[in-house]
Scaffold this motif. Structure first.
Motif, PDB file in Angstrom:
ATOM      1  N   LYS A 137       0.837  -1.208   0.000  1.00 23.87           N
ATOM      2  CA  LYS A 137       0.000   0.000   0.000  1.00 23.87           C
ATOM      3  C   LYS A 137       0.871   1.257   0.000  1.00 23.87           C
ATOM      4  CE  LYS A 137      -3.655   2.351   2.498  1.00 23.87           C
ATOM      5  NZ  LYS A 137      -4.520   2.374   3.665  1.00 23.87           N
ATOM      6  N   ALA A 138       1.920   1.269   0.824  1.00 21.02           N
ATOM      7  CA  ALA A 138       2.817   2.430   0.881  1.00 21.02           C
ATOM      8  C   ALA A 138       3.512   2.650  -0.453  1.00 21.02           C
ATOM      9  CB  ALA A 138       3.849   2.245   1.990  1.00 21.02           C
ATOM     10  N   ARG A 139       3.941   1.575  -1.099  1.00 19.54           N
ATOM     11  CA  ARG A 139       4.573   1.688  -2.419  1.00 19.54           C
ATOM     12  C   ARG A 139       3.606   2.269  -3.437  1.00 19.54           C
ATOM     13  NH1 ARG A 139       7.759  -4.043  -3.047  1.00 19.54           N
ATOM     14  NH2 ARG A 139       9.571  -3.463  -1.813  1.00 19.54           N
ATOM     15  N   GLN A 140       2.370   1.766  -3.421  1.00 21.29           N
ATOM     16  CA  GLN A 140       1.361   2.236  -4.360  1.00 21.29           C
ATOM     17  C   GLN A 140       1.070   3.724  -4.136  1.00 21.29           C
ATOM     18  OE1 GLN A 140       0.171   0.532  -6.934  1.00 21.29           O
ATOM     19  NE2 GLN A 140      -0.921   2.351  -7.585  1.00 21.29           N
ATOM     20  N   GLU A 141       0.941   4.117  -2.874  1.00 21.35           N
ATOM     21  CA  GLU A 141       0.690   5.530  -2.562  1.00 21.35           C
ATOM     22  C   GLU A 141       1.855   6.398  -3.010  1.00 21.35           C
ATOM     23  OE1 GLU A 141      -0.173   5.487   1.619  1.00 21.35           O
ATOM     24  OE2 GLU A 141      -2.222   4.765   1.289  1.00 21.35           O
ATOM     25  N   ARG A 142       3.078   5.899  -2.824  1.00 16.52           N
ATOM     26  CA  ARG A 142       4.267   6.638  -3.248  1.00 16.52           C
ATOM     27  C   ARG A 142       4.288   6.808  -4.775  1.00 16.52           C
ATOM     28  NH1 ARG A 142       8.602   9.890  -1.582  1.00 16.52           N
ATOM     29  NH2 ARG A 142      10.135   9.704  -3.221  1.00 16.52           N
ATOM     30  N   LEU A 143       3.970   5.733  -5.483  1.00 14.88           N
ATOM     31  CA  LEU A 143       3.930   5.803  -6.946  1.00 14.88           C
ATOM     32  C   LEU A 143       2.857   6.778  -7.425  1.00 14.88           C
ATOM     33  CD1 LEU A 143       4.376   2.060  -7.916  1.00 14.88           C
ATOM     34  CD2 LEU A 143       6.000   3.914  -8.314  1.00 14.88           C
ATOM     35  N   GLU A 144       1.692   6.738  -6.782  1.00 17.43           N
ATOM     36  CA  GLU A 144       0.617   7.655  -7.157  1.00 17.43           C
ATOM     37  C   GLU A 144       1.003   9.103  -6.870  1.00 17.43           C
ATOM     38  OE1 GLU A 144      -2.789   6.174  -5.073  1.00 17.43           O
ATOM     39  OE2 GLU A 144      -2.961   4.427  -6.383  1.00 17.43           O
ATOM     40  N   ASP A 166      12.761   5.436   1.992  1.00 18.58           N
ATOM     41  CA  ASP A 166      12.982   4.019   2.291  1.00 18.58           C
ATOM     42  C   ASP A 166      11.635   3.377   2.519  1.00 18.58           C
ATOM     43  OD1 ASP A 166      14.736   2.175   4.910  1.00 18.58           O
ATOM     44  OD2 ASP A 166      13.810   1.536   3.040  1.00 18.58           O
ATOM     45  N   LEU A 167      11.159   2.598   1.562  1.00 24.26           N
ATOM     46  CA  LEU A 167       9.842   2.009   1.648  1.00 24.26           C
ATOM     47  C   LEU A 167       9.753   0.903   2.688  1.00 24.26           C
ATOM     48  CD1 LEU A 167       8.883   1.934  -2.115  1.00 24.26           C
ATOM     49  CD2 LEU A 167       8.141   3.530  -0.375  1.00 24.26           C
ATOM     50  N   PHE A 168      10.884   0.462   3.207  1.00 22.12           N
ATOM     51  CA  PHE A 168      10.870  -0.591   4.212  1.00 22.12           C
ATOM     52  C   PHE A 168      10.809  -0.008   5.619  1.00 22.12           C
ATOM     53  CE2 PHE A 168      12.685  -2.797   0.605  1.00 22.12           C
ATOM     54  CZ  PHE A 168      11.931  -3.960   0.617  1.00 22.12           C
ATOM     55  N   ASP A 169      10.528   1.263   5.759  1.00 21.95           N
ATOM     56  CA  ASP A 169      10.482   1.902   7.057  1.00 21.95           C
ATOM     57  C   ASP A 169       9.052   1.824   7.594  1.00 21.95           C
ATOM     58  OD1 ASP A 169      11.356   3.291   9.258  1.00 21.95           O
ATOM     59  OD2 ASP A 169      11.016   5.242   8.336  1.00 21.95           O
TER      60      ASP A 169
END
Length: 93
Positions: free
Chosen positions: A62-69, A89-92
Motif C-alpha cells: 500500500k505504501a509503495r502504491q501511494e508513493r507511486l501515485e 525508504d519504503l521498508f520503514d
C-alpha cells in the motif's frame, strides 16, 4: 476440538536477511525477535507471526502504491525531473 498440525510450519525466510531501519527483515518481514525465536515457537505462534508478516507486506505494498501515485501526480514534464529530492525508504514500517 483442536486440529493437530501434522507438519511443522517452515520458516518464511527468503534468504534476503537484510534489516530495515526498524529491525524487520526485508525478505520475510519478521522482526528480530520473531526470527531469533522461530524454532522455539509453537505452530499456533508461528501462524500468528505469519499473519503479522502478511499484514506488514500488505502495508508495504500500500505504501509503495501511494508513493507511486504521489510521484506520478507531481511528475514534471520529460527532461525536467528534480534530482534533489531523496528517495524514501519504503521498508520503514
Amino acid at each position: 476440538m483442536e486440529q493437530i498440525e501434522l507438519f511443522a510450519i517452515e520458516s518464511p525466510c527468503r534468504g534476503v536477511c537484510e534489516n530495515s531501519k526498524k529491525g524487520f527483515c526485508k525478505g520475510c518481514l519478521r522482526s528480530r525477535e520473531e526470527r531469533f525465536h522461530w524454532f522455539s515457537l509453537s505452530n499456533e505462534e508461528r501462524h500468528r507471526v505469519l499473519d503479522l508478516c502478511q499484514q506488514r507486506r500488505a502495508r508495504l505494498i500500500k505504501a509503495r502504491q501511494e508513493r507511486l501515485e504521489a510521484d506520478s501526480a507531481k511528475a514534471l514534464p520529460y527532461g525536467m525531473e528534480d534530482e534533489s529530492e531523496p528517495v524514501a525508504d519504503l521498508f520503514d514500517f
